[in-house]
Enzyme design. Structure first.
Site, PDB file in Angstrom:
ATOM      1  N   SER A  15      45.055   1.282 -55.205  1.00  0.00           N
ATOM      2  CA  SER A  15      43.921   0.667 -55.909  1.00  0.00           C
ATOM      3  C   SER A  15      43.564   1.488 -57.142  1.00  0.00           C
ATOM      4  O   SER A  15      44.121   2.565 -57.366  1.00  0.00           O
ATOM      5  CB  SER A  15      42.691   0.579 -54.977  1.00  0.00           C
ATOM      6  OG  SER A  15      42.266   1.874 -54.595  1.00  0.00           O
ATOM      7  N   SER A 140      38.876  15.042 -63.213  1.00  0.00           N
ATOM      8  CA  SER A 140      37.678  14.303 -63.597  1.00  0.00           C
ATOM      9  C   SER A 140      36.961  15.066 -64.692  1.00  0.00           C
ATOM     10  O   SER A 140      37.121  16.284 -64.818  1.00  0.00           O
ATOM     11  CB  SER A 140      36.743  14.157 -62.389  1.00  0.00           C
ATOM     12  OG  SER A 140      35.514  13.558 -62.751  1.00  0.00           O
ATOM     13  N   TYR A 153      32.338  17.005 -54.769  1.00  0.00           N
ATOM     14  CA  TYR A 153      33.390  16.389 -55.585  1.00  0.00           C
ATOM     15  C   TYR A 153      33.701  17.256 -56.793  1.00  0.00           C
ATOM     16  O   TYR A 153      34.864  17.539 -57.103  1.00  0.00           O
ATOM     17  CB  TYR A 153      32.918  15.003 -56.027  1.00  0.00           C
ATOM     18  CG  TYR A 153      33.899  14.225 -56.864  1.00  0.00           C
ATOM     19  CD1 TYR A 153      35.100  13.767 -56.328  1.00  0.00           C
ATOM     20  CD2 TYR A 153      33.618  13.913 -58.196  1.00  0.00           C
ATOM     21  CE1 TYR A 153      35.990  13.029 -57.090  1.00  0.00           C
ATOM     22  CE2 TYR A 153      34.498  13.179 -58.960  1.00  0.00           C
ATOM     23  CZ  TYR A 153      35.688  12.736 -58.406  1.00  0.00           C
ATOM     24  OH  TYR A 153      36.570  12.011 -59.169  1.00  0.00           O
ATOM     25  N   LYS A 157      37.282  19.237 -57.799  1.00  0.00           N
ATOM     26  CA  LYS A 157      37.975  18.997 -59.068  1.00  0.00           C
ATOM     27  C   LYS A 157      38.045  20.272 -59.915  1.00  0.00           C
ATOM     28  O   LYS A 157      39.053  20.520 -60.588  1.00  0.00           O
ATOM     29  CB  LYS A 157      37.285  17.867 -59.843  1.00  0.00           C
ATOM     30  CG  LYS A 157      37.326  16.512 -59.131  1.00  0.00           C
ATOM     31  CD  LYS A 157      38.747  16.032 -58.911  1.00  0.00           C
ATOM     32  CE  LYS A 157      38.785  14.618 -58.354  1.00  0.00           C
ATOM     33  NZ  LYS A 157      40.172  14.100 -58.209  1.00  0.00           N
ATOM     34  N   THR A 188      36.455   1.104 -61.374  1.00  0.00           N
ATOM     35  CA  THR A 188      37.221   0.990 -60.134  1.00  0.00           C
ATOM     36  C   THR A 188      36.241   1.006 -58.959  1.00  0.00           C
ATOM     37  O   THR A 188      35.024   1.045 -59.150  1.00  0.00           O
ATOM     38  CB  THR A 188      38.203   2.163 -59.979  1.00  0.00           C
ATOM     39  OG1 THR A 188      37.459   3.367 -59.748  1.00  0.00           O
ATOM     40  CG2 THR A 188      39.076   2.323 -61.223  1.00  0.00           C
TER      41      THR A 188
END
Length: 264
Positions: A15, A140, A153, A157, A188
């Protein structure tokens, strides 16, 4: 720009960015190995690509990073070699640090960081033997700038940047390239699937994500960065890019700006 006869392995290919990158690279002549946990979704992506006979599917779960060496053997056997690994699989987060279970911190690090570097390390001997290879890792903008609701998160990263910058210095004599791709907001399902503090999915689309870059356009820009073997590239809107450079030159100013970001 073409990737004729290049064998490219993409994780997180079922995806979002991975899906659209697979379609783009297939159009550019690449042979693909597509991986994620969901074989049905991978079959759907395969059917959207050109030259489906040149696409192999391998299920894997980055969280089970101790199993990835066997997946590398399976991937190499598909086309007898691998030219590029795109480390794209991962999960996001939407929760305050004070409300985030340590189990959620661990899961995000296991998937985003340990899973990615375990797969990279397992494939590295193949690249060294061939004296050729290319690691591409989706990090990111948050891998450069920590923002509210994304502490775990952002940590995962940031860790990827540290690892791959170090690895790049270690393997520069082996003709192995490393590209770090830093997305900003991309339209997304990443925010729908983002983990909350108790480990459950947010199941809500962020406005910024909804209004982000179209994934098809992102995939074209990412393919170009891969082709040019860029060391690091920011594919993002003006504000996200501005944040990166503001932190570099005016870190105190950026800290004040970050505090004013919406946390709802």
């Amino acid at each position: 720009m073409n990737f004729n006869n290049k064998v490219i392995w993409i994780t997180g290919a079922s995806s979002g960015i991975g899906k659209h990158l697979a379609i783009e690279l297939s159009n550019l002549g690449a042979k693909l190995i597509l991986s994620s946990r969901n074989i049905e979704a991978l079959e759907t992506v395969k059917n959207l690509c050109n030259q489906s006979s040149e696409i192999k599917l391998i299920t894997l779960d980055l969280e089970n990073y101790n199993t990835l060496e066997s997946k590398v053997e399976e991937a190499i056997s598909a086309f007898k070699t691998i030219d590029i690994l795109v480390n794209n699989g991962g999960i996001s987060q939407r929760s305050f640090a004070k409300e985030t279970s340590i189990d959620v911190d661990k899961r995000i690090m296991d998937v985003n960081y340990l899973g990615t570097i375990a797969l990279t390390k397992a494939l590295l001997p193949h690249f060294i033997k061939n004296q050729n290879g290319h690691f591409v890792t989706t990090t990111s903008i948050v891998g450069k700038i920590g923002t509210p609701l994304r502490s775990s998160y952002a940590a995962s990263k940031h860790a990827l940047h540290g690892f791959f910058d170090s690895l790049r210095a270690e393997i520069h004599t082996n003709n192995i390239a490393i590209t770090l791709v830093c997305p900003g907001f991309v339209n997304t399902n990443i925010s729908l699937n983002a983990l909350t503090g108790n480990g459950k999915a947010q199941n809500k689309m962020d406005n910024a994500t909804k209004n982000g870059i179209a994934p098809e356009h992102f995939a074209r820009l990412m393919a170009k960065a891969i082709y040019k073997k860029k060391q690091e590239v920011y594919i993002a809107g003006f504000k996200e890019k501005l944040g990166v450079y503001t932190k570099r030159f005016f870190p105190k100013l950026l800290s004040k700006m970050i505090r004013k970001l919406s946390v709802t």
